[in-house]
Motif scaffolding. Sequence first.
Motif, PDB file in Angstrom:
ATOM      1  N   ALA A  34       1.534   1.276  10.746  1.00  0.00           N
ATOM      2  CA  ALA A  34       2.127   0.784   9.507  1.00  0.00           C
ATOM      3  C   ALA A  34       3.347   1.621   9.141  1.00  0.00           C
ATOM      4  CB  ALA A  34       1.105   0.854   8.372  1.00  0.00           C
ATOM      5  N   VAL A  35       4.272   0.980   8.454  1.00  0.00           N
ATOM      6  CA  VAL A  35       5.462   1.656   7.945  1.00  0.00           C
ATOM      7  C   VAL A  35       5.267   1.860   6.446  1.00  0.00           C
ATOM      8  CG1 VAL A  35       7.955   1.477   7.604  1.00  0.00           C
ATOM      9  CG2 VAL A  35       6.908   0.615   9.721  1.00  0.00           C
ATOM     10  N   ASP A  36       5.373   3.125   6.014  1.00  0.00           N
ATOM     11  CA  ASP A  36       5.204   3.463   4.607  1.00  0.00           C
ATOM     12  C   ASP A  36       6.193   2.686   3.752  1.00  0.00           C
ATOM     13  OD1 ASP A  36       4.342   4.789   2.299  1.00  0.00           O
ATOM     14  OD2 ASP A  36       5.612   6.543   2.659  1.00  0.00           O
ATOM     15  N   ARG A  37       5.680   2.078   2.707  1.00  0.00           N
ATOM     16  CA  ARG A  37       6.429   1.288   1.729  1.00  0.00           C
ATOM     17  C   ARG A  37       6.928  -0.043   2.291  1.00  0.00           C
ATOM     18  NH1 ARG A  37       6.591   3.768  -2.898  1.00  0.00           N
ATOM     19  NH2 ARG A  37       8.228   2.456  -3.767  1.00  0.00           N
ATOM     20  N   GLU A  38       6.529  -0.365   3.506  1.00  0.00           N
ATOM     21  CA  GLU A  38       6.778  -1.701   4.042  1.00  0.00           C
ATOM     22  C   GLU A  38       5.463  -2.465   4.147  1.00  0.00           C
ATOM     23  OE1 GLU A  38       8.211  -3.885   8.138  1.00  0.00           O
ATOM     24  OE2 GLU A  38       9.122  -1.969   7.628  1.00  0.00           O
ATOM     25  N   HIS A  39       4.459  -1.833   4.747  1.00  0.00           N
ATOM     26  CA  HIS A  39       3.144  -2.459   4.904  1.00  0.00           C
ATOM     27  C   HIS A  39       2.129  -1.941   3.887  1.00  0.00           C
ATOM     28  CE1 HIS A  39       4.883  -2.563   9.055  1.00  0.00           C
ATOM     29  NE2 HIS A  39       4.638  -3.852   8.832  1.00  0.00           N
ATOM     30  N   LEU A  40       2.310  -0.711   3.463  1.00  0.00           N
ATOM     31  CA  LEU A  40       1.414  -0.040   2.530  1.00  0.00           C
ATOM     32  C   LEU A  40       2.139   1.166   1.966  1.00  0.00           C
ATOM     33  CD1 LEU A  40       0.694   2.484   4.514  1.00  0.00           C
ATOM     34  CD2 LEU A  40      -1.150   1.015   5.278  1.00  0.00           C
ATOM     35  N   VAL A  41       1.490   1.860   1.047  1.00  0.00           N
ATOM     36  CA  VAL A  41       2.067   3.095   0.512  1.00  0.00           C
ATOM     37  C   VAL A  41       1.141   4.230   0.909  1.00  0.00           C
ATOM     38  CG1 VAL A  41       2.706   4.385  -1.570  1.00  0.00           C
ATOM     39  CG2 VAL A  41       3.164   1.927  -1.433  1.00  0.00           C
ATOM     40  N   VAL A  42       1.720   5.270   1.489  1.00  0.00           N
ATOM     41  CA  VAL A  42       0.960   6.457   1.878  1.00  0.00           C
ATOM     42  C   VAL A  42       1.193   7.534   0.818  1.00  0.00           C
ATOM     43  CG1 VAL A  42       0.645   8.246   3.623  1.00  0.00           C
ATOM     44  CG2 VAL A  42       1.157   5.894   4.323  1.00  0.00           C
ATOM     45  N   ALA A  43       0.089   8.039   0.274  1.00  0.00           N
ATOM     46  CA  ALA A  43       0.171   9.082  -0.748  1.00  0.00           C
ATOM     47  C   ALA A  43      -1.001  10.042  -0.547  1.00  0.00           C
ATOM     48  CB  ALA A  43       0.131   8.461  -2.137  1.00  0.00           C
ATOM     49  N   ASP A  44      -0.701  11.283  -0.231  1.00  0.00           N
ATOM     50  CA  ASP A  44      -1.747  12.256   0.059  1.00  0.00           C
ATOM     51  C   ASP A  44      -2.117  13.147  -1.122  1.00  0.00           C
ATOM     52  OD1 ASP A  44      -2.357  11.635   2.795  1.00  0.00           O
ATOM     53  OD2 ASP A  44      -0.415  12.460   3.338  1.00  0.00           O
ATOM     54  N   GLU A  45      -1.240  13.297  -2.054  1.00  0.00           N
ATOM     55  CA  GLU A  45      -1.523  14.141  -3.216  1.00  0.00           C
ATOM     56  C   GLU A  45      -2.006  13.279  -4.382  1.00  0.00           C
ATOM     57  OE1 GLU A  45      -1.396  17.431  -3.021  1.00  0.00           O
ATOM     58  OE2 GLU A  45      -0.797  17.177  -0.928  1.00  0.00           O
ATOM     59  N   PRO A  46      -2.975  13.776  -5.159  1.00  0.00           N
ATOM     60  CA  PRO A  46      -3.535  12.967  -6.252  1.00  0.00           C
ATOM     61  C   PRO A  46      -2.498  12.410  -7.224  1.00  0.00           C
ATOM     62  CG  PRO A  46      -4.886  14.906  -5.885  1.00  0.00           C
ATOM     63  CD  PRO A  46      -3.662  15.060  -5.016  1.00  0.00           C
ATOM     64  N   GLN A  47      -1.540  13.215  -7.638  1.00  0.00           N
ATOM     65  CA  GLN A  47      -0.547  12.731  -8.596  1.00  0.00           C
ATOM     66  C   GLN A  47       0.371  11.697  -7.967  1.00  0.00           C
ATOM     67  OE1 GLN A  47      -0.515  13.475 -12.005  1.00  0.00           O
ATOM     68  NE2 GLN A  47       0.774  11.651 -11.897  1.00  0.00           N
ATOM     69  N   VAL A  48       0.747  11.902  -6.717  1.00  0.00           N
ATOM     70  CA  VAL A  48       1.593  10.940  -6.007  1.00  0.00           C
ATOM     71  C   VAL A  48       0.830   9.631  -5.825  1.00  0.00           C
ATOM     72  CG1 VAL A  48       2.825  10.468  -3.847  1.00  0.00           C
ATOM     73  CG2 VAL A  48       2.905  12.754  -4.852  1.00  0.00           C
ATOM     74  N   PHE A  49      -0.459   9.727  -5.526  1.00  0.00           N
ATOM     75  CA  PHE A  49      -1.291   8.535  -5.372  1.00  0.00           C
ATOM     76  C   PHE A  49      -1.327   7.760  -6.691  1.00  0.00           C
ATOM     77  CE2 PHE A  49      -4.934   5.888  -4.696  1.00  0.00           C
ATOM     78  CZ  PHE A  49      -5.042   5.727  -3.322  1.00  0.00           C
ATOM     79  N   ALA A  50      -1.599   8.463  -7.786  1.00  0.00           N
ATOM     80  CA  ALA A  50      -1.660   7.815  -9.107  1.00  0.00           C
ATOM     81  C   ALA A  50      -0.318   7.194  -9.474  1.00  0.00           C
ATOM     82  CB  ALA A  50      -2.093   8.827 -10.160  1.00  0.00           C
ATOM     83  N   ASP A  51       0.761   7.908  -9.222  1.00  0.00           N
ATOM     84  CA  ASP A  51       2.096   7.376  -9.517  1.00  0.00           C
ATOM     85  C   ASP A  51       2.387   6.136  -8.669  1.00  0.00           C
ATOM     86  OD1 ASP A  51       2.463   9.455 -11.306  1.00  0.00           O
ATOM     87  OD2 ASP A  51       3.725  10.643  -9.939  1.00  0.00           O
TER      88      ASP A  51
END
Length: 86
Positions: free
Chosen positions: A15-32
């Motif tokens: 998958a390509v980040d922000r094309e197929h899905l969003v990858v977020a490893d940190e809790p705040q980045v995930f929430a944002d």
Amino acid sequence: LPVITSSIGAEGLHAVDREHLVVADEPQVFADSVAEVCTDDQLWRSLSANGQGLVERVCSPRIQKQALRRLLGASEPAEIAAAPQR
């Protein structure tokens, strides 16, 4: 539905980040990222459509059956069914 996942969750999907899905490893980045996807209709639609297309190309039952047959070295389902049980 759009997908937001960790880098571990995206492993093996090609998958390509922000094309197929969003990858977020940190809790705040995930929430944002969740907030962003929920408030950006275009991003929601794009991730949903592209993600579904990726799943159909990589993870569909038909594709998984083909991969299993290759792994087992069989070309026909009957060959798999006829294999000796252990």
